[in-house]
Design a protein around this motif. Structure first.
Motif, PDB file in Angstrom:
ATOM      1  N   UNK A   1       0.846  -1.192   0.000  1.00 37.50           N
ATOM      2  CA  UNK A   1       0.000   0.000   0.000  1.00 37.50           C
ATOM      3  C   UNK A   1       0.877   1.237   0.000  1.00 37.50           C
ATOM      4  N   UNK A   2       0.583   2.171  -0.905  1.00 36.56           N
ATOM      5  CA  UNK A   2       1.441   3.361  -0.977  1.00 36.56           C
ATOM      6  C   UNK A   2       0.642   4.595  -1.380  1.00 36.56           C
ATOM      7  N   UNK A   3       1.149   5.744  -0.967  1.00 37.24           N
ATOM      8  CA  UNK A   3       0.603   7.043  -1.327  1.00 37.24           C
ATOM      9  C   UNK A   3       1.760   7.926  -1.788  1.00 37.24           C
TER      10      UNK A   3
ATOM     11  N   UNK B   1      -4.448 -15.391  -2.007  1.00 38.48           N
ATOM     12  CA  UNK B   1      -3.701 -15.277  -0.754  1.00 38.48           C
ATOM     13  C   UNK B   1      -2.657 -14.186  -0.933  1.00 38.48           C
ATOM     14  N   UNK B   2      -2.458 -13.388   0.096  1.00 39.27           N
ATOM     15  CA  UNK B   2      -1.536 -12.266  -0.080  1.00 39.27           C
ATOM     16  C   UNK B   2      -0.861 -11.890   1.231  1.00 39.27           C
ATOM     17  N   UNK B   3       0.269 -11.233   1.079  1.00 38.66           N
ATOM     18  CA  UNK B   3       0.949 -10.557   2.182  1.00 38.66           C
ATOM     19  C   UNK B   3       0.731  -9.073   1.964  1.00 38.66           C
ATOM     20  N   UNK B   4       0.132  -8.426   2.933  1.00 38.73           N
ATOM     21  CA  UNK B   4      -0.181  -7.000   2.845  1.00 38.73           C
ATOM     22  C   UNK B   4       0.842  -6.217   3.652  1.00 38.73           C
ATOM     23  N   UNK B   5       1.560  -5.317   2.971  1.00 37.34           N
ATOM     24  CA  UNK B   5       2.644  -4.567   3.605  1.00 37.34           C
ATOM     25  C   UNK B   5       2.401  -3.071   3.528  1.00 37.34           C
ATOM     26  N   UNK B   6       2.763  -2.369   4.597  1.00 34.36           N
ATOM     27  CA  UNK B   6       2.871  -0.917   4.527  1.00 34.36           C
ATOM     28  C   UNK B   6       4.093  -0.550   3.708  1.00 34.36           C
TER      29      UNK B   6
ATOM     30  N   UNK C   1       0.682  -5.066  15.232  1.00 36.58           N
ATOM     31  CA  UNK C   1       0.789  -3.947  14.293  1.00 36.58           C
ATOM     32  C   UNK C   1       0.425  -4.455  12.900  1.00 36.58           C
ATOM     33  N   UNK C   2      -0.611  -3.876  12.293  1.00 37.26           N
ATOM     34  CA  UNK C   2      -1.203  -4.423  11.071  1.00 37.26           C
ATOM     35  C   UNK C   2      -0.476  -4.026   9.792  1.00 37.26           C
ATOM     36  N   UNK C   3       0.718  -3.450   9.895  1.00 36.82           N
ATOM     37  CA  UNK C   3       1.498  -3.124   8.696  1.00 36.82           C
ATOM     38  C   UNK C   3       2.055  -4.334   7.998  1.00 36.82           C
ATOM     39  N   UNK C   4       1.970  -5.507   8.630  1.00 38.98           N
ATOM     40  CA  UNK C   4       2.431  -6.774   8.051  1.00 38.98           C
ATOM     41  C   UNK C   4       1.361  -7.820   8.346  1.00 38.98           C
TER      42      UNK C   4
ATOM     43  N   UNK D   1      20.300 -14.080   8.239  1.00 42.93           N
ATOM     44  CA  UNK D   1      20.222 -15.154   9.237  1.00 42.93           C
ATOM     45  C   UNK D   1      18.867 -15.212   9.920  1.00 42.93           C
ATOM     46  N   UNK D   2      18.183 -14.072  10.023  1.00 47.06           N
ATOM     47  CA  UNK D   2      16.911 -14.028  10.743  1.00 47.06           C
ATOM     48  C   UNK D   2      15.828 -13.415   9.864  1.00 47.06           C
ATOM     49  N   UNK D   3      15.159 -14.215   9.034  1.00 48.60           N
ATOM     50  CA  UNK D   3      14.122 -13.677   8.145  1.00 48.60           C
ATOM     51  C   UNK D   3      13.041 -12.940   8.923  1.00 48.60           C
ATOM     52  N   UNK D   4      12.738 -11.729   8.501  1.00 49.45           N
ATOM     53  CA  UNK D   4      11.747 -10.906   9.186  1.00 49.45           C
ATOM     54  C   UNK D   4      11.300  -9.808   8.234  1.00 49.45           C
ATOM     55  N   UNK D   5      10.417  -8.969   8.717  1.00 53.76           N
ATOM     56  CA  UNK D   5      10.026  -7.751   8.003  1.00 53.76           C
ATOM     57  C   UNK D   5      10.314  -6.579   8.927  1.00 53.76           C
ATOM     58  N   UNK D   6      11.178  -5.688   8.478  1.00 57.17           N
ATOM     59  CA  UNK D   6      11.476  -4.494   9.252  1.00 57.17           C
ATOM     60  C   UNK D   6      10.384  -3.468   8.992  1.00 57.17           C
ATOM     61  N   UNK D   7       9.803  -2.925  10.049  1.00 57.45           N
ATOM     62  CA  UNK D   7       8.731  -1.951   9.913  1.00 57.45           C
ATOM     63  C   UNK D   7       9.164  -0.640  10.551  1.00 57.45           C
TER      64      UNK D   7
END
Length: 321
Positions: free
Chosen positions: A11-13, A90-95, A155-158, A239-245
Motif C-alpha cells: 500500500x502506498x501514497x 492469498x496475499x501478504x499486505x505490507x505498509x 501492528x497491522x502493517x504486516x 540469518x533471521x528472516x523478518x520484516x522491518x517496519x
C-alpha cells in the motif's frame, strides 16, 4: 508456502512512495519473482516502479464498490481494499515503510489459516489496548460478547490473509461506527482490523495463525539493529528472516533526526535505483535529494521550494525508462 495464487500487496501514497520503492526492491531481492501489486492511494507517478518489477496496480478506479471508493481511501483505510480486490487469493499486505529481510515465506502455512498475524502472540495489557487498539469501555458496551482480553493484538502493517474473509457490509458497519464514535479505534485501521480479525476468530468465521516475523524498529536501540541487521556494500545478512517496519517516527530517511537505524531500507531504495540502471554515485545523490524533499514538507516554506527545485533539476536529467 504451498499455495499457488499468492502475491505481495504494498500500500502506498505520494508521501510514502519513496519507501515503497525500497519495499518492492526488497521483495525482489529475497522473494525472487513472487508477484507484486501496488495498492495506490492518490494521484502520483508510480508507473516506473510497476514497470520495473512487473507489478499489478490497484487504484481507486479499479474498486467497483462505490462505498469503498468513497470511504476506503486515505490514511488508515486504503489497505482494507485488498481484502476484497486483491488480484491474488492469498496475499501478504505490507505498509510502504517496510522491507523484507530474508525469505519470510518458508514457514508460512495457509492450509490451516485464513489470516496470519505478524506478532509475538503475547496478550496485551488493558492500558496497551486502550492506547494502541480501541477504547475498551466502548467496545465492552457495544460488543459485550467480545472477549477482548483473549487475543494477541499486533501492528497491522504486516499481515498475511486470504481474500474475501470479511464482508463489505461488516466493514461499512465499522466505518459507520468510527463516524459515530471517532475515538473508538486507534491508529488508522490498526484498531479496527485487529477487532475484525479476532472477533471473526471468536465467532468461528476466521482461522487465525501467528508468525513472529515483524520487527518494529522504534522498539529497538540502534546497537541492537546494527548487530542483527548488518548492511554491507553488496550483500545483506539474512540469518533471521523478518520484516522491518519503520513505523511511527522511525521513518527510514538518510540522517533520520530521531536516531533510528535506517540503513536496511536505504540499501533497498538504492537497489531500486540501481535496478533502474542508475549508477551507484548518482543513486546516492538521488536518495539524498529525495529525502531532503520529504523532510522539506516538515520545514518552513522558504526551504521547501529551494529543495524541490534542486531535486527536479537533477531528476530531469535522469531517465528511468
Amino acid at each position: 508456502m504451498m499455495v499457488k495464487d499468492f502475491g505481495v500487496i504494498v500500500t502506498c501514497s505520494k508521501s510514502d512512495f519513496l519507501f515503497a520503492k525500497g519495499c518492492c526492491a526488497s521483495i525482489r531481492y529475497y522473494l525472487g519473482n513472487t508477484p507484486i501489486c501496488l495498492l495506490v492511494d492518490g494521484d502520483f507517478d508510480y508507473k516506473s516502479l510497476a514497470k520495473l518489477y512487473n507489478a499489478k496496480v490497484i487504484t481507486k478506479k479499479d474498486i467497483t464498490n462505490k462505498d469503498l471508493q468513497d470511504r476506503s481511501f486515505g490514511w488508515g483505510v486504503t489497505k482494507m481494499n485488498a481484502f476484497w480486490f486483491s488480484p491474488f487469493e492469498y496475499f501478504l499486505l505490507l505498509d510502504a515503510d517496510t522491507c523484507i529481510w530474508g525469505n519470510i515465506l518458508k514457514d508460512i502455512n495457509f492450509k490451516k489459516n485464513d489470516v496470519i498475524v505478524a506478532g509475538s502472540g503475547n496478550l496485551c495489557s488493558d492500558d496497551t489496548i486502550n492506547k494502541f487498539f480501541f477504547d475498551i469501555h466502548l467496545i465492552k458496551t457495544l460488543f459485550p460478547d467480545f472477549n477482548f482480553r483473549n487475543f494477541p493484538y499486533y501492528c497491522t502493517g504486516v499481515t498475511f490473509a486470504k481474500r474475501g474473509i470479511f464482508s463489505i457490509e461488516d466493514y461499512i458497519d465499522i466505518l459507520n461506527l468510527r463516524d459515530k464514535y471517532p475515538n473508538i479505534f486507534k491508529y488508522g485501521e490498526m484498531g479496527f482490523l485487529n477487532f475484525m480479525i479476532f472477533k471473526g476468530q471468536q465467532e468461528g468465521k476466521i482461522k487465525v495463525g501467528i508468525s513472529d516475523i515483524q520487527y518494529i524498529v522504534p522498539d529497538y536501540e540502534i546497537s541492537q539493529m546494527v548487530e542483527s541487521f548488518p548492511v554491507e556494500e553488496n550483500a545483506v545478512n539474512i540469518a533471521n528472516p523478518t520484516v522491518l517496519h519503520f513505523c511511527g517516527g522511525a521513518k527510514p530517511v538518510i540522517h533520520n533526526n530521531f536516531g533510528y537505524y535506517t540503513k536496511p531500507m536505504t540499501f533497498f531504495r538504492k537497489k531500486y535505483l540501481i535496478d533502474n540502471k542508475v549508477s551507484p554515485v548518482i543513486a546516492d545523490l538521488i536518495l539524498y535529494l529525495e529525502d531532503m524533499v520529504w523532510k522539506a514538507k516538515r520545514m518552513p516554506s522558504d526551504y521547501k521550494g529551494r529543495i524541490k527545485r534542486n531535486f527536479k533539476r537533477l531528476s530531469s536529467k535522469i531517465s528511468f525508462d
